[in-house]
Design an enzyme around this catalytic site. Structure first.
Site, short mmCIF file in Angstrom:
data_model
loop_
_atom_site.label_atom_id
_atom_site.label_comp_id
_atom_site.label_asym_id
_atom_site.label_seq_id
_atom_site.Cartn_x
_atom_site.Cartn_y
_atom_site.Cartn_z
N SER A 1 3.50 -2.24 -5.05
CA SER A 1 2.24 -2.98 -4.93
C SER A 1 2.26 -4.27 -5.75
O SER A 1 2.46 -4.26 -6.96
CB SER A 1 1.08 -2.11 -5.42
OG SER A 1 0.89 -1.00 -4.60
N HIS B 1 1.04 -4.52 0.41
CA HIS B 1 2.33 -4.16 1.00
C HIS B 1 2.45 -4.92 2.32
O HIS B 1 1.80 -4.57 3.31
CB HIS B 1 2.42 -2.65 1.24
CG HIS B 1 2.49 -1.85 -0.03
ND1 HIS B 1 3.66 -1.30 -0.50
CD2 HIS B 1 1.54 -1.55 -0.94
CE1 HIS B 1 3.42 -0.67 -1.63
NE2 HIS B 1 2.13 -0.80 -1.92
N HIS C 1 3.77 5.66 2.07
CA HIS C 1 3.32 6.69 1.14
C HIS C 1 2.91 7.94 1.90
O HIS C 1 2.41 7.87 3.02
CB HIS C 1 2.12 6.20 0.32
CG HIS C 1 2.33 4.89 -0.36
ND1 HIS C 1 2.20 3.69 0.30
CD2 HIS C 1 2.65 4.59 -1.66
CE1 HIS C 1 2.44 2.69 -0.56
NE2 HIS C 1 2.71 3.22 -1.74
N TYR D 1 0.35 9.66 1.19
CA TYR D 1 -1.11 9.67 1.35
C TYR D 1 -1.60 8.89 2.57
O TYR D 1 -2.75 9.03 2.97
CB TYR D 1 -1.81 9.18 0.07
CG TYR D 1 -1.58 7.73 -0.29
CD1 TYR D 1 -2.12 6.68 0.45
CD2 TYR D 1 -0.81 7.38 -1.41
CE1 TYR D 1 -1.92 5.36 0.09
CE2 TYR D 1 -0.60 6.07 -1.77
CZ TYR D 1 -1.17 5.06 -1.02
OH TYR D 1 -0.96 3.75 -1.37
N GLU D 2 -0.70 8.08 3.16
CA GLU D 2 -1.08 7.39 4.40
C GLU D 2 -1.04 8.34 5.59
O GLU D 2 -1.44 7.96 6.70
CB GLU D 2 -0.13 6.22 4.64
CG GLU D 2 -0.26 5.11 3.61
CD GLU D 2 0.78 4.01 3.82
OE1 GLU D 2 0.59 3.17 4.72
OE2 GLU D 2 1.80 4.01 3.08
N ALA E 1 4.10 0.20 -9.02
CA ALA E 1 3.01 0.03 -9.98
C ALA E 1 2.60 1.43 -10.44
O ALA E 1 2.49 2.34 -9.63
CB ALA E 1 1.83 -0.68 -9.32
N MET F 1 2.17 7.06 -7.09
CA MET F 1 2.03 7.75 -5.80
C MET F 1 3.18 7.43 -4.85
O MET F 1 3.01 7.50 -3.63
CB MET F 1 0.70 7.37 -5.15
CG MET F 1 -0.51 7.57 -6.02
SD MET F 1 -2.01 6.90 -5.25
CE MET F 1 -3.15 6.92 -6.64
N SER F 2 4.33 7.08 -5.39
CA SER F 2 5.44 6.66 -4.52
C SER F 2 6.78 7.03 -5.16
O SER F 2 6.85 7.85 -6.06
CB SER F 2 5.37 5.15 -4.28
OG SER F 2 5.63 4.44 -5.50
N ASN G 1 -2.06 -0.16 -15.69
CA ASN G 1 -3.29 0.33 -16.33
C ASN G 1 -2.95 1.52 -17.22
O ASN G 1 -1.91 2.14 -17.06
CB ASN G 1 -4.33 0.76 -15.28
CG ASN G 1 -3.79 1.84 -14.37
OD1 ASN G 1 -3.11 1.56 -13.38
ND2 ASN G 1 -4.07 3.10 -14.70
N HIS H 1 -7.74 -0.28 -7.18
CA HIS H 1 -6.53 -0.94 -6.65
C HIS H 1 -6.54 -2.42 -7.01
O HIS H 1 -5.49 -3.02 -7.24
CB HIS H 1 -6.48 -0.75 -5.13
CG HIS H 1 -5.21 -1.23 -4.51
ND1 HIS H 1 -3.97 -0.67 -4.80
CD2 HIS H 1 -4.95 -2.24 -3.62
CE1 HIS H 1 -3.04 -1.28 -4.12
NE2 HIS H 1 -3.59 -2.24 -3.41
#
Length: 273
Positions: A31, A62, A84, A86-87, A114, A212-213, A236, A248
């Site tokens: 990201s 992306h 991902h 989650y997609e 990220a 998440m990746s 963060n 995000h």
């Protein structure tokens, strides 16, 4: 598995025809980190939607294209945007592009992301070399029948991230008067950010950063015999460390701040690979 092998070959043949060379170095840009692709010389751009059997990236930040050419005299190919779980994609689909990169000649890959800082000492803008990972996604891209032509049934993950490339990255950072963090990345399913309790759990399990990746791609890269370097941009402090909400947009803003440092270091690493 025969069907997957055929899909890999069809996608690889299409990409090779478009770029006209066999790259040795691949990059997956997380990201907000796609700016690296802007520095490629003799550039060839291939939108994901035009590549046979490729998924389509749906996440802001992306771009969704393969970018190939030369950097520091090296033939490289970059995924400007990734996929991902989650997609809604399966783990094999998320990692399919890594299979294609291997088929066209890539034997070393730099994977970036990220991530939220779980370690109390990590600050926004830190870059962390991934020394190891924890797969907390509940999915593994190697589940199912194994094709021995793609890799062994039980791949060794004891050194998933190349110690040689980690040493090289530290050398480049020292030359640039900069220090990498080095730690463990935990891959979670998403798309929700972690709760404070989940962050405490991650820390107890030994994680220094969460995201998440990355994990599915690295598993497949190692299955395929590729040498891997992983870099997390700490965007963060994870939930519970500070009393603040997460978004995000915040992630994208943090990657903007770290871009100059990120570019110099990755360019230096590519030059030495």
């Amino acid at each position: 598995m025969q069907n997957m092998r055929q899909q890999i070959k069809e996608a690889a043949s299409f990409v090779e025809e478009k770029i006209g060379f066999r790259p040795q170095i691949g990059l997956i840009l997380g990201s907000g980190l796609g700016v690296l692709a802007d520095l490629i010389e003799e550039v060839k751009v291939i939108p994901y939607e035009s590549i046979p059997h490729f998924p389509i990236s749906t996440v802001e930040g992306h771009a969704g294209e393969l970018v190939a050419g030369q950097i520091k005299g090296k033939h490289v190919i970059m995924m400007k945007g990734r996929f991902h779980l989650y997609e809604g994609y399966e783990a094999q689909s998320v990692s399919f592009p890594v299979r294609v990169l291997r088929e066209i000649g890539v034997n070393q890959i730099i994977v970036t992301n990220a991530a939220g800082g779980v370690h109390f000492d990590y600050e926004v803008g830190d870059l962390m070399l991934i020394a190891d990972h924890i797969n907390n996604m509940g999915k593994n891209p190697l589940v199912g029948p194994n094709d021995k032509d793609l890799g062994v049934r039980f791949p060794d993950m004891s050194a998933a991230y190349s110690k040689r490339l980690i040493r090289l990255a530290h050398e480049v950072a020292k030359r640039e008067s900069f220090e990498f963090r080095e730690g463990v990345y935990m891959g979670n399913l998403g798309p929700t950010y972690e709760t404070p309790a989940e962050v405490r759990m991650a820390r107890l399990m030994g994680a220094d950063a969460v995201g998440m990746s990355t994990v599915p791609e690295v598993i497949v890269a190692r299955h395929a015999g590729m040498e891997v370097l992983g870099i997390s941009c700490i965007t963060n402090k994870a939930a519970g460390i500070l009393e603040q909400s997460l978004s995000h947009e915040e992630v994208m803003e943090a990657t903007e701040q770290v871009k100059p440092k990120f570019l110099n270091l990755v360019l230096g690493i590519i030059e030495e690979m």
